[in-house]
Motif scaffolding. Sequence first.
Motif, PDB file in Angstrom:
ATOM      1  N   PRO A 176      42.789  36.140  34.820  1.00 48.44           N
ATOM      2  CA  PRO A 176      41.983  36.728  35.899  1.00 48.44           C
ATOM      3  C   PRO A 176      40.622  36.042  35.991  1.00 48.44           C
ATOM      4  O   PRO A 176      40.044  35.674  34.960  1.00 48.44           O
ATOM      5  CB  PRO A 176      41.815  38.191  35.474  1.00 48.44           C
ATOM      6  N   GLN A 185      37.709  37.141  36.458  1.00 46.13           N
ATOM      7  CA  GLN A 185      36.606  37.811  35.753  1.00 46.13           C
ATOM      8  C   GLN A 185      36.526  37.358  34.300  1.00 46.13           C
ATOM      9  O   GLN A 185      35.436  37.200  33.745  1.00 46.13           O
ATOM     10  CB  GLN A 185      36.756  39.337  35.795  1.00 46.13           C
ATOM     11  N   LEU A 186      37.703  37.157  33.669  1.00 46.63           N
ATOM     12  CA  LEU A 186      37.689  36.723  32.269  1.00 46.63           C
ATOM     13  C   LEU A 186      37.081  35.331  32.165  1.00 46.63           C
ATOM     14  O   LEU A 186      36.309  35.046  31.244  1.00 46.63           O
ATOM     15  CB  LEU A 186      39.111  36.712  31.697  1.00 46.63           C
ATOM     16  N   SER A 240      34.893  34.084  34.221  1.00 48.31           N
ATOM     17  CA  SER A 240      33.459  34.196  34.496  1.00 48.31           C
ATOM     18  C   SER A 240      32.683  34.643  33.264  1.00 48.31           C
ATOM     19  O   SER A 240      31.464  34.468  33.193  1.00 48.31           O
ATOM     20  CB  SER A 240      33.199  35.179  35.640  1.00 48.31           C
ATOM     21  N   LEU A 300      31.672  42.345  34.147  1.00 46.74           N
ATOM     22  CA  LEU A 300      32.863  41.619  34.594  1.00 46.74           C
ATOM     23  C   LEU A 300      34.138  42.336  34.149  1.00 46.74           C
ATOM     24  O   LEU A 300      35.138  42.363  34.877  1.00 46.74           O
ATOM     25  CB  LEU A 300      32.836  40.187  34.033  1.00 46.74           C
ATOM     26  N   PHE A 301      34.100  42.929  32.956  1.00 51.65           N
ATOM     27  CA  PHE A 301      35.261  43.648  32.449  1.00 51.65           C
ATOM     28  C   PHE A 301      35.574  44.856  33.339  1.00 51.65           C
ATOM     29  O   PHE A 301      36.724  45.100  33.719  1.00 51.65           O
ATOM     30  CB  PHE A 301      34.991  44.082  31.005  1.00 51.65           C
ATOM     31  N   ASN A 325      34.739  45.175  36.420  1.00 54.85           N
ATOM     32  CA  ASN A 325      35.211  44.596  37.673  1.00 54.85           C
ATOM     33  C   ASN A 325      36.695  44.242  37.594  1.00 54.85           C
ATOM     34  O   ASN A 325      37.483  44.562  38.490  1.00 54.85           O
ATOM     35  CB  ASN A 325      34.376  43.333  37.914  1.00 54.85           C
ATOM     36  N   LEU A 326      37.071  43.620  36.480  1.00 50.88           N
ATOM     37  CA  LEU A 326      38.469  43.234  36.245  1.00 50.88           C
ATOM     38  C   LEU A 326      39.378  44.459  36.317  1.00 50.88           C
ATOM     39  O   LEU A 326      40.445  44.435  36.954  1.00 50.88           O
ATOM     40  CB  LEU A 326      38.556  42.581  34.865  1.00 50.88           C
TER      41      LEU A 326
END
Lengths: 308, 358
Positions: free
Chosen positions: A266, A268-269, A271, B159-160, B162-163
């Motif tokens: 993903p 996000q990971l 980023s 971010l986590f 968000n994921l």
Amino acid sequence: MSAEMLVSLLLTTMTAATPLLLAALGELVVERAGVLNLGVEGMMLTGAVSGFAIMSLTGNPALAILTAVAAGALLAAIFGFLVLSLMSNQVATGLALTIFGTGLSALIGTGFTGRPVPGLAKLPVPVLSAIPLVGRLFDQDALVYLAIVAVAAIAWFLKSTRGGLVLRAVGEADLSAHSIGYPVLRIRFLAILFGGAMAGLGGAYLSLAYTPMWVENMTAGRGWIALAIVVFAAWRPWRAAGGAYLFGGITVLQLYLQGSGLLPIPPQLLSMLPYLGTILVLTLISSGPFRARFSPPACLGKPFRPPT
Amino acid sequence: MRILVEPRRQPSRRLWTLTPILALVLTMAIATALFAALGYDAADSFMAFFVSPLTDLTGLTELAVKGAPLLMIAAGLAMAFRAGVSNIGAEGQLIMGAVAGGGVALAFWEQSGPWILPLMALAGIGGGMAWAAIPAFLRVRFAVSEILTSLMLTYVADLFLNLLVYGPWRDPDGMNFPQSRLFNDDETLGILVDGTRLHTGTLVALVLALAVWVVMTRSLLGFRIRTVGASAAAARYAGFGNDRVIWFTLLASGGLAGLAGLFEVAGPIGQIIPQITPGYGFTAIIVAFLGRLHPLGIVPAALVVALSYIGGENAQVLVGLPKAVTGVVQGLLLFILLASDFLVRYRLRLARRAGAAA
């Protein structure tokens, strides 16, 4: 991976590293003078938005960059007054500067979100830029070159000039520097102004060249990563350049992996990589075989009041 | 005539208590001047920002709703700052508390019973603690500064979250919006005053601030924290482990931030969304300093800073001020407070030039 792609990645690494390098160099000088300014993120944001606003209003890139530099220095002056004249706690004041700068940049940027501006013009280096393939690395905007020149200039200043020696003396032994007759507070104030100017410049690079637009909080922690780079660099300019290019590389790698879709990870990971990388690097240089052999300037973070 | 600056033999205790109020008054004055400089009517904006939220039930209860997370987080941060531990990643710890506790809520969304909410709260505390444990471990084991690690982890936490919200936790019946299911009734905090958002979490926040006060003033642990903060060398001499204090203050402040995060998703929000905090974790730093790192001082400080959030929203609606002024006012407040500390440690005296030899 083709050679052409490698050059592309190198090219983007240089642009991703430039704002980090500019801000980190400024903070490096500040810390060598014995002052810790945690407000880099706030100064970068304010520089970014001021530069962008002027570019958007006048279309004059030189004026935009100068405004960003002045905005960064102005915020730094507030910080300098508090920590030097009023002897406030440097950590708390730096945090205040980041909170204030973040708010101020959002306020200034209110009318500018989503407006387009032209990016900075490319200045090809004669001869070098004509080399096939790698020539593209020598066809960049002025600030990329400036960042590299600044590394050499600051390294030379700190190592080989009288001014650099005095600045280091102020950071290593403020009382001795004072008793020899150097104006400790004035030197620190100038260093703080320089740090602010460089942070503002780094911010302007983001909003004028890297991604020519204004978005709230667009620095996304780069000011903090710049602080980490100074630690990583053990307060040495050339190592700071290495650190900035390392983090620029991580950013580009992350963007490349996101764009290519090669790995089923993903976005996000991916980023998270620059932030996790910062933690990893800080841990590695704090201990073990990578431990930095240099210690921070002896007076870092300590207030100084001239004895009367 | 010129102004002489003389160090006080002892920091003035009276000014230590009074300068936060002075800073507040100055901030209000400068903020109003700023509003006027931006082209808004000074009196109208002043009233909309600082006064009108305090004049009706909705405003007052909202003050408590926004003050509660600030209070909880700042109480924890005050302990850490007292010990010289710079946890500036409370924002991330808050998010991870909301993620862990909210995860429990989503896992049991078809269940009911009075056990769910306490379980969520425990998970929230655990999530915040776990996130704060990372900088604690790195600081104790590898001597890595907690300033940068705790801050970096805030971006990772964001971010986590968000994921999760854009991925596995997205509501299957939610028309693809990035938000989770709504928590059920047993998973949300009770409302104290009908027609408002005032929830039971505000009371818990108050109780926890008092608990922190008891720990700091009445226990050996509190004494250790204060000793380590005052002088690490003295603490070592007395046999107080620095490491244990680092662990305790980071875990405690992380746990409180995590619980604050859970109260946000189980209270005013009622589900998990990408944006669960308007920067409470950072603003709580201002609250901690404004409250003089004292659990009881933090209670009024939390309400004052909460006012800046509500005032900002109010001023946007009533006079059209950009919402971003909130951040500027908050930053100004901390700047002015730090500047006013000078008066606590130094005395200003007017002196004639002739007698100014010192």
